[in-house]
Design a protein around this motif. Sequence first.
Motif, mmCIF file in Angstrom:
data_model
loop_
_atom_site.group_PDB
_atom_site.id
_atom_site.type_symbol
_atom_site.label_atom_id
_atom_site.label_comp_id
_atom_site.label_asym_id
_atom_site.label_seq_id
_atom_site.Cartn_x
_atom_site.Cartn_y
_atom_site.Cartn_z
ATOM 1 N N ASP A 78 0.808 -1.209 0.000
ATOM 2 C CA ASP A 78 0.000 0.000 0.000
ATOM 3 C C ASP A 78 0.839 1.256 0.000
ATOM 4 O OD1 ASP A 78 -2.519 -1.088 0.297
ATOM 5 O OD2 ASP A 78 -3.006 0.497 1.755
ATOM 6 N N GLU A 85 2.883 6.780 -6.537
ATOM 7 C CA GLU A 85 1.898 7.668 -7.163
ATOM 8 C C GLU A 85 2.188 9.129 -6.854
ATOM 9 O OE1 GLU A 85 -2.066 6.536 -6.079
ATOM 10 O OE2 GLU A 85 -1.837 4.620 -7.137
ATOM 11 N N ARG A 284 -9.166 -7.179 -3.646
ATOM 12 C CA ARG A 284 -10.433 -6.681 -4.209
ATOM 13 C C ARG A 284 -11.321 -6.100 -3.116
ATOM 14 N NH1 ARG A 284 -10.694 -11.272 -7.432
ATOM 15 N NH2 ARG A 284 -12.333 -12.185 -6.154
ATOM 16 N N ALA A 287 -9.940 -2.782 -2.074
ATOM 17 C CA ALA A 287 -10.188 -1.748 -3.089
ATOM 18 C C ALA A 287 -11.651 -1.299 -3.036
ATOM 19 C CB ALA A 287 -9.836 -2.274 -4.474
ATOM 20 N N ALA A 288 -12.562 -2.270 -2.913
ATOM 21 C CA ALA A 288 -13.988 -1.917 -2.877
ATOM 22 C C ALA A 288 -14.298 -1.055 -1.670
ATOM 23 C CB ALA A 288 -14.840 -3.188 -2.857
ATOM 24 N N LEU A 290 -12.139 0.878 0.003
ATOM 25 C CA LEU A 290 -11.506 2.188 -0.150
ATOM 26 C C LEU A 290 -12.314 3.095 -1.070
ATOM 27 C CD1 LEU A 290 -7.694 1.256 -0.356
ATOM 28 C CD2 LEU A 290 -8.929 2.261 1.569
ATOM 29 N N GLU A 291 -13.004 2.464 -2.043
ATOM 30 C CA GLU A 291 -13.787 3.265 -2.990
ATOM 31 C C GLU A 291 -15.251 3.382 -2.571
ATOM 32 O OE1 GLU A 291 -13.082 1.255 -6.682
ATOM 33 O OE2 GLU A 291 -10.913 1.491 -6.434
ATOM 34 N N ASP A 292 -15.548 3.010 -1.343
ATOM 35 C CA ASP A 292 -16.914 3.104 -0.802
ATOM 36 C C ASP A 292 -17.926 2.229 -1.545
ATOM 37 O OD1 ASP A 292 -15.844 4.907 0.902
ATOM 38 O OD2 ASP A 292 -16.891 6.660 0.117
ATOM 39 N N ARG A 293 -17.447 1.214 -2.262
ATOM 40 C CA ARG A 293 -18.393 0.310 -2.905
ATOM 41 C C ARG A 293 -18.840 -0.774 -1.941
ATOM 42 N NH1 ARG A 293 -15.759 -2.513 -6.395
ATOM 43 N NH2 ARG A 293 -13.734 -1.469 -6.389
ATOM 44 N N LYS A 309 -7.925 4.924 5.240
ATOM 45 C CA LYS A 309 -9.318 5.042 4.789
ATOM 46 C C LYS A 309 -9.931 6.136 5.652
ATOM 47 C CE LYS A 309 -13.469 3.600 3.401
ATOM 48 N NZ LYS A 309 -13.946 4.150 2.122
ATOM 49 N N ASN A 311 -12.741 7.914 5.780
ATOM 50 C CA ASN A 311 -14.139 8.177 6.129
ATOM 51 C C ASN A 311 -14.849 7.013 6.805
ATOM 52 O OD1 ASN A 311 -14.050 6.637 3.833
ATOM 53 N ND2 ASN A 311 -15.862 7.541 2.920
#
Length: 555
Positions: A78, A85, A284, A287-288, A290-293, A309, A311
């Motif tokens: 991570d 990045e 996966r 990632a989900a 972290l992206e609020d999915r 993370k 929020n």
Amino acid sequence: MLEVASPLARARAALETHFGYPDFRPLQRRVIHAVLSGHDTLAILPTGGGKSICFQIPAVCRAGLTIVISPLIALMQDQVEAACERGMSAVTLHSGMTIAEQRAVRSRLEAGDPTLQLLYLSPERLNTLIKKTPDLLKPSLLAIDEAHCISEWGPDFRPTYRVLRRLRRALGWPQTVALTGSATPAVRADIIQTLGLGSGFPRRRLVTHLGSFDRANLWFGAVAVKDPRERLGTLLQILGRADRIALVYAPTRGMTEGIARQLRHAGFLAAPYHAGLPSDLRARTLAAFLEDRLGVVVATSAFGMGIDKPNVRLVVHWQMPPTPEAYYQEAGRAGRDGRFARCVLLHHGDDGDQARRMLQVTFPPRDLVEAIARDPARRQGVPANVLDSADRIARELGLPHRPGDWSRVLRRRKEAEGRIRAMEDYARHPGCRRRKLLAWFGERASSCSGCDRCRSPGRGDTGPVGDQGSTEGVYQRLLSWRRAISREGGLPVESILSDVALAGIAAARPRTRQALGQVDGVGPRILAKFGEELLGICGGREQGVGSRESGSNHP
Ligand code: ADP
Ligand code: MG
């Protein structure tokens, strides 16, 4: 004339370049100043305090390589990804990489690649690298992230954490910064001693920076439960009221899977996370989330260390963790963005006993350890995790060839028992939770910005109810609506809308018929008969959220 910027000004420019942040946080600035001044440094900042920047920015400002010691592969990956990045030059070496990937990193190290800024390693990997290729690594800075692992995991799970001083010597006593979000005075002293901070050659000054552990935006509560059913019921109730993004900590892998399954049945977007899952599935899930999915992750302690993370609005502990350090570290993953978030501990009188039984595994009885060390036949029938502990202690004490100094092992066991008791005290504490927790870390809280004892008394133990503006949450409104229909028609409540469907609607708060139809347990019949009413109940929620944010419980 050429103006020479001070090291701190250069560091700030690097912060702007790589992170886009205008300035350091006050404590960060002091830590970075100490590191740039060449001192060994111990930085104790609460979770979310911004520890990574304390070694990443010096790493990019100075010549030479910074080695970062980090306990978990997921964490290293991570951080390396995030650092790259942001335009830093970071690599890692771990067993999850292909041989070719590892070879590429090694050849950069062998070539002494001057562009390389950060190398992330586990302590075990550092140890083997030093053993096999003593001259490979010449760091100008060594950073020990999550340094409390030295005390918490070192003696009984990760012995290499205990020999870091030797590894520092092998590396030529590089300047070292140790960082942790969780350290009692005893742990602090242990970190300094084990790493040999402020000693070595040349002897450096040791600078310690200790931040306040109080996180004003966190609300603390604890709920006593009678049995597993009540645990689940309480959890559903808390989740039904809460903002969407939640973490639930459970003690075992099997339990995370079971709870996640139950939550999915109840209509939550939930998934388990633990070290036993295939790594691609874990990635996966992460990632989900972290992206609020994904709304809820049910995890063992394998989740979170260093995962950024911001929020997470709610952290629930399904069961009492064995130490206040672990509890505060995990609960502290809530509200890293500084906004209101809740930390709720579910506990039962037996939780402490279970933790004490686990100590029997970590510290098997002396006669068993000695017998196993003397006679391999005695291994027969002893569970593998007990054998691991027995072998580790035997190695530590030099059994069977030496008599072994058991006092050390017994002291650690006593300390572990003390921590379990401290957690029990916290769970049952009649006074302010925040004060109780902070006192463990040697800090006196002057005031409390929210806990079930100090604020919201009489509002139940599960924290400020979501929709103050409307006095009921969606979940509660659905319950009363169902009760009313049942009374009107003389029908059992479950025949109107199942508990599962009800919790699912409360969690998903659908705004359209299509979304409502996708909630588990909501079929065409319910959609046709109650669709409009249910959407109406959920629609009212949106205003409620707004009023909560400015409500009296929001610090
Ligand atoms: P820790 O390791 O102490 O738990 P992190 O290093 O993961 O914390 O940082 C937590 C969050 O704070 C990250 O999102 C990070 O980018 C952010 N952060 C750190 N320093 C600053 C700063 N000076 N200004 C703004 N945000 C910052
Ligand atoms: Mg961190």
